[in-house]
Scaffold this motif. Structure first.
Motif, PDB file in Angstrom:
ATOM      1  N   GLU A 165      40.321  42.538  47.975  1.00 29.11           N
ATOM      2  CA  GLU A 165      40.471  43.127  46.649  1.00 29.11           C
ATOM      3  C   GLU A 165      39.597  42.389  45.655  1.00 29.11           C
ATOM      4  OE1 GLU A 165      44.510  43.334  45.354  1.00 29.11           O
ATOM      5  OE2 GLU A 165      45.092  44.784  46.903  1.00 29.11           O
ATOM      6  N   ARG A 166      39.133  43.128  44.676  1.00 29.80           N
ATOM      7  CA  ARG A 166      38.321  42.521  43.626  1.00 29.80           C
ATOM      8  C   ARG A 166      39.155  41.520  42.825  1.00 29.80           C
ATOM      9  NH1 ARG A 166      36.880  47.113  39.900  1.00 29.80           N
ATOM     10  NH2 ARG A 166      38.876  47.900  40.693  1.00 29.80           N
ATOM     11  N   VAL A 167      38.495  40.452  42.395  1.00 28.97           N
ATOM     12  CA  VAL A 167      39.126  39.482  41.502  1.00 28.97           C
ATOM     13  C   VAL A 167      38.777  39.881  40.072  1.00 28.97           C
ATOM     14  CG1 VAL A 167      39.210  37.071  40.770  1.00 28.97           C
ATOM     15  CG2 VAL A 167      39.071  37.645  43.208  1.00 28.97           C
ATOM     16  N   LEU A 168      39.800  39.995  39.237  1.00 26.68           N
ATOM     17  CA  LEU A 168      39.615  40.404  37.851  1.00 26.68           C
ATOM     18  C   LEU A 168      40.112  39.307  36.923  1.00 26.68           C
ATOM     19  CD1 LEU A 168      41.198  43.963  38.223  1.00 26.68           C
ATOM     20  CD2 LEU A 168      38.787  43.392  38.430  1.00 26.68           C
ATOM     21  N   VAL A 169      39.450  39.162  35.794  1.00 25.21           N
ATOM     22  CA  VAL A 169      39.943  38.274  34.759  1.00 25.21           C
ATOM     23  C   VAL A 169      40.661  39.130  33.719  1.00 25.21           C
ATOM     24  CG1 VAL A 169      37.718  38.327  33.522  1.00 25.21           C
ATOM     25  CG2 VAL A 169      39.362  36.493  33.056  1.00 25.21           C
ATOM     26  N   ALA A 170      41.866  38.709  33.357  1.00 27.65           N
ATOM     27  CA  ALA A 170      42.648  39.410  32.334  1.00 27.65           C
ATOM     28  C   ALA A 170      42.387  38.737  31.002  1.00 27.65           C
ATOM     29  CB  ALA A 170      44.122  39.371  32.688  1.00 27.65           C
ATOM     30  N   LEU A 171      41.887  39.509  30.045  1.00 23.58           N
ATOM     31  CA  LEU A 171      41.508  39.001  28.733  1.00 23.58           C
ATOM     32  C   LEU A 171      42.368  39.654  27.658  1.00 23.58           C
ATOM     33  CD1 LEU A 171      37.696  39.633  29.241  1.00 23.58           C
ATOM     34  CD2 LEU A 171      38.774  37.384  29.356  1.00 23.58           C
ATOM     35  N   PRO A 172      42.770  38.887  26.645  1.00 21.13           N
ATOM     36  CA  PRO A 172      43.449  39.542  25.522  1.00 21.13           C
ATOM     37  C   PRO A 172      42.453  40.384  24.738  1.00 21.13           C
ATOM     38  CG  PRO A 172      43.081  37.225  25.051  1.00 21.13           C
ATOM     39  CD  PRO A 172      42.653  37.435  26.470  1.00 21.13           C
ATOM     40  N   GLU A 173      42.920  41.492  24.199  1.00 16.72           N
ATOM     41  CA  GLU A 173      42.033  42.317  23.377  1.00 16.72           C
ATOM     42  C   GLU A 173      41.448  41.471  22.244  1.00 16.72           C
ATOM     43  OE1 GLU A 173      44.430  45.546  22.024  1.00 16.72           O
ATOM     44  OE2 GLU A 173      44.133  46.750  23.842  1.00 16.72           O
ATOM     45  N   GLY A 174      40.169  41.658  21.977  1.00 12.56           N
ATOM     46  CA  GLY A 174      39.507  40.893  20.936  1.00 12.56           C
ATOM     47  C   GLY A 174      38.838  39.625  21.430  1.00 12.56           C
ATOM     48  N   HIS A 175      39.027  39.272  22.700  1.00 13.46           N
ATOM     49  CA  HIS A 175      38.356  38.090  23.242  1.00 13.46           C
ATOM     50  C   HIS A 175      36.853  38.360  23.318  1.00 13.46           C
ATOM     51  CE1 HIS A 175      37.214  34.903  26.042  1.00 13.46           C
ATOM     52  NE2 HIS A 175      38.373  34.321  25.768  1.00 13.46           N
ATOM     53  N   PRO A 176      36.024  37.367  23.006  1.00 12.88           N
ATOM     54  CA  PRO A 176      34.560  37.576  23.017  1.00 12.88           C
ATOM     55  C   PRO A 176      34.022  38.091  24.344  1.00 12.88           C
ATOM     56  CG  PRO A 176      35.097  35.508  21.930  1.00 12.88           C
ATOM     57  CD  PRO A 176      36.382  36.027  22.511  1.00 12.88           C
ATOM     58  N   LEU A 177      34.624  37.696  25.475  1.00 18.80           N
ATOM     59  CA  LEU A 177      34.097  38.114  26.774  1.00 18.80           C
ATOM     60  C   LEU A 177      34.331  39.606  27.049  1.00 18.80           C
ATOM     61  CD1 LEU A 177      35.025  35.111  29.099  1.00 18.80           C
ATOM     62  CD2 LEU A 177      32.746  35.823  28.353  1.00 18.80           C
ATOM     63  N   VAL A 178      35.187  40.250  26.273  1.00 17.08           N
ATOM     64  CA  VAL A 178      35.408  41.685  26.470  1.00 17.08           C
ATOM     65  C   VAL A 178      34.111  42.455  26.268  1.00 17.08           C
ATOM     66  CG1 VAL A 178      36.573  43.715  25.503  1.00 17.08           C
ATOM     67  CG2 VAL A 178      37.855  41.602  25.859  1.00 17.08           C
ATOM     68  N   GLU A 179      33.245  41.978  25.389  1.00 16.35           N
ATOM     69  CA  GLU A 179      32.001  42.675  25.073  1.00 16.35           C
ATOM     70  C   GLU A 179      30.858  42.317  26.025  1.00 16.35           C
ATOM     71  OE1 GLU A 179      32.073  44.994  22.867  1.00 16.35           O
ATOM     72  OE2 GLU A 179      34.152  44.494  22.374  1.00 16.35           O
ATOM     73  N   ALA A 180      31.079  41.361  26.927  1.00 18.13           N
ATOM     74  CA  ALA A 180      30.004  40.954  27.837  1.00 18.13           C
ATOM     75  C   ALA A 180      29.686  42.079  28.811  1.00 18.13           C
ATOM     76  CB  ALA A 180      30.409  39.696  28.599  1.00 18.13           C
ATOM     77  N   SER A 245      44.354  40.056  41.262  1.00 16.73           N
ATOM     78  CA  SER A 245      43.661  40.938  42.197  1.00 16.73           C
ATOM     79  C   SER A 245      43.804  42.365  41.691  1.00 16.73           C
ATOM     80  CB  SER A 245      44.234  40.797  43.607  1.00 16.73           C
ATOM     81  OG  SER A 245      45.613  41.122  43.612  1.00 16.73           O
ATOM     82  N   GLU A 246      42.984  43.265  42.198  1.00 16.98           N
ATOM     83  CA  GLU A 246      42.905  44.601  41.611  1.00 16.98           C
ATOM     84  C   GLU A 246      44.171  45.433  41.785  1.00 16.98           C
ATOM     85  OE1 GLU A 246      40.409  47.616  43.749  1.00 16.98           O
ATOM     86  OE2 GLU A 246      39.712  45.808  44.783  1.00 16.98           O
ATOM     87  N   SER A 247      45.072  45.029  42.680  1.00 16.20           N
ATOM     88  CA  SER A 247      46.319  45.791  42.817  1.00 16.20           C
ATOM     89  C   SER A 247      47.156  45.734  41.545  1.00 16.20           C
ATOM     90  CB  SER A 247      47.133  45.274  44.007  1.00 16.20           C
ATOM     91  OG  SER A 247      47.424  43.897  43.875  1.00 16.20           O
ATOM     92  N   ALA A 248      46.859  44.766  40.654  1.00 14.22           N
ATOM     93  CA  ALA A 248      47.588  44.671  39.385  1.00 14.22           C
ATOM     94  C   ALA A 248      47.223  45.794  38.431  1.00 14.22           C
ATOM     95  CB  ALA A 248      47.314  43.316  38.727  1.00 14.22           C
ATOM     96  N   LEU A 249      46.191  46.561  38.740  1.00 19.59           N
ATOM     97  CA  LEU A 249      45.744  47.611  37.829  1.00 19.59           C
ATOM     98  C   LEU A 249      46.655  48.824  37.833  1.00 19.59           C
ATOM     99  CD1 LEU A 249      41.880  47.569  38.466  1.00 19.59           C
ATOM    100  CD2 LEU A 249      43.143  46.538  36.576  1.00 19.59           C
ATOM    101  N   GLY A 250      47.634  48.864  38.731  1.00 21.86           N
ATOM    102  CA  GLY A 250      48.486  50.044  38.813  1.00 21.86           C
ATOM    103  C   GLY A 250      49.469  50.176  37.670  1.00 21.86           C
ATOM    104  N   ARG A 269      35.860  38.488  45.424  1.00 21.19           N
ATOM    105  CA  ARG A 269      36.932  39.184  46.129  1.00 21.19           C
ATOM    106  C   ARG A 269      37.869  38.173  46.769  1.00 21.19           C
ATOM    107  NH1 ARG A 269      35.172  44.542  46.212  1.00 21.19           N
ATOM    108  NH2 ARG A 269      37.038  45.160  47.359  1.00 21.19           N
ATOM    109  N   ILE A 270      39.082  38.634  47.053  1.00 26.98           N
ATOM    110  CA  ILE A 270      40.074  37.819  47.737  1.00 26.98           C
ATOM    111  C   ILE A 270      40.547  38.590  48.961  1.00 26.98           C
ATOM    112  CG2 ILE A 270      41.987  38.701  46.322  1.00 26.98           C
ATOM    113  CD1 ILE A 270      43.209  35.883  46.478  1.00 26.98           C
TER     114      ILE A 270
END
Length: 299
Positions: A165-180, A245-250, A269-270
């Motif tokens: 599964e893909r590894v994802l970083v969870a960011l709070p809205e408004g974090h600078p990396l959201v725009e990367a 991991s991407e299963s959290a997207l559900g 990936r993991i």
């Protein structure tokens, strides 16, 4: 003397056909064989069941409740045999799967949904715990199969690689990396993370340390003995970042943006694998492993 199932079966069919000859023909036995068995049944019950005539056989008044009961017994025996055959073939029974990932999305959910579609008579049970608990539960026979990240170094269990599964970083809205445009591991080096102690948190921790640690620097990671949902709640409050991991997207998580983490060779990936006892002969488990081999032949 005890009653025999075949005698009940012969009597029920003769009553339905109203003829010994037609019942014998349907069963592909001699009429004399059927007649003899019905006569033995009458003798053992002490009740005359049939009025025998040249043109057929009709039930006596005393026989009506007896044949009704015999029909129920024969049906129960047939159902029992069908159920036992289905369990031997893995088409019925029970299967308990231990896991450490979310079932809201991802390959594990898809595999379980497909298994239930194909084998609706197999009762599926789920146990969500950490890898250590599932390892012990496997040996204790509490679960039949463990789907986990990482490795279980145990010669008493068998392993098969599953999916990644893909590894994802969870960011709070408004974090600078959201725009990367893309997020790579070095982009996360100065961030503060929180990870749960539940799986796959420890594996994500090892992955992060392998990618971000360098001489004189360790990534800033705090571990919390809380659920995956509460870790994400901390992220939405703006306290930390986390990896999932991407299963959290559900599940919809308000206030959080998920972004893929990239490496020079592609997406981070993991890996997942499944484990079962080498002496487990459960037909339902065999069916599930067959589905896994079919869906993930190259794993």
């Amino acid at each position: 003397m005890p009653l025999e199932t075949k005698q009940l079966r012969y009597a029920v069919l003769a009553a339905e056909m109203r003829s010994f000859s037609r019942a014998a023909a349907l069963l592909r036995i001699k009429q004399a064989t059927l007649s003899r068995n019905v006569l033995l049944l009458e003798h053992r019950l002490g009740v005359k069941l049939f009025e025998r005539r040249t043109r057929g056989a009709t039930l006596t008044a005393e026989a009506l409740p007896i044949i009704a009961a015999a029909r129920r017994i024969v049906n129960e025996i047939d159902n029992l045999q069908t159920r036992a055959r289905a369990m031997r073939n893995g088409d019925a029974g029970e299967l308990t799967i231990g896991f450490c990932s979310s079932l809201t999305a991802g390959d594990l959910r898809f595999a379980i949904v497909e298994f239930q579609r194909r084998f609706p008579d197999v009762r599926l049970n789920g146990v969500e715990r950490d890898r250590c608990f599932l390892h012990h539960a496997l040996h204790a026979g509490v679960i039949d199969l463990a789907v986990v990240t990482g490795e279980l170094a145990d010669p008493a269990v068998k392993r098969r690689s599953l999916w990644s599964e893909r590894v994802l970083v969870a960011l709070p809205e408004g974090h600078p990396l959201v725009e990367a445009e893309r997020i790579y591991w070095p982009d996360l080096r100065r961030q503060t993370f929180v990870l749960g102690t539940q799986d796959p948190g420890p594996d994500l921790m090892r992955l992060m340390q392998a990618r971000l640690a360098e001489p004189g620097f360790q990534p800033e990671v705090e571990t919390q003995d809380v659920s995956r949902e509460n870790v994400l709640a901390m992220v939405s409050a703006g306290w930390f970042l986390t990896l999932v991991s991407e299963s959290a997207l559900g599940v919809n998580h308000p206030g959080i943006v998920f972004r893929e983490v990239h490496e020079p060779t592609g997406q981070a990936r993991i890996d997942y694998g499944c484990y079962w006892r080498s002496d487990d002969t459960s037909p339902a488990l065999r069916r599930f492993l067959g589905l896994i081999r079919e869906r993930y032949p190259d794993a």
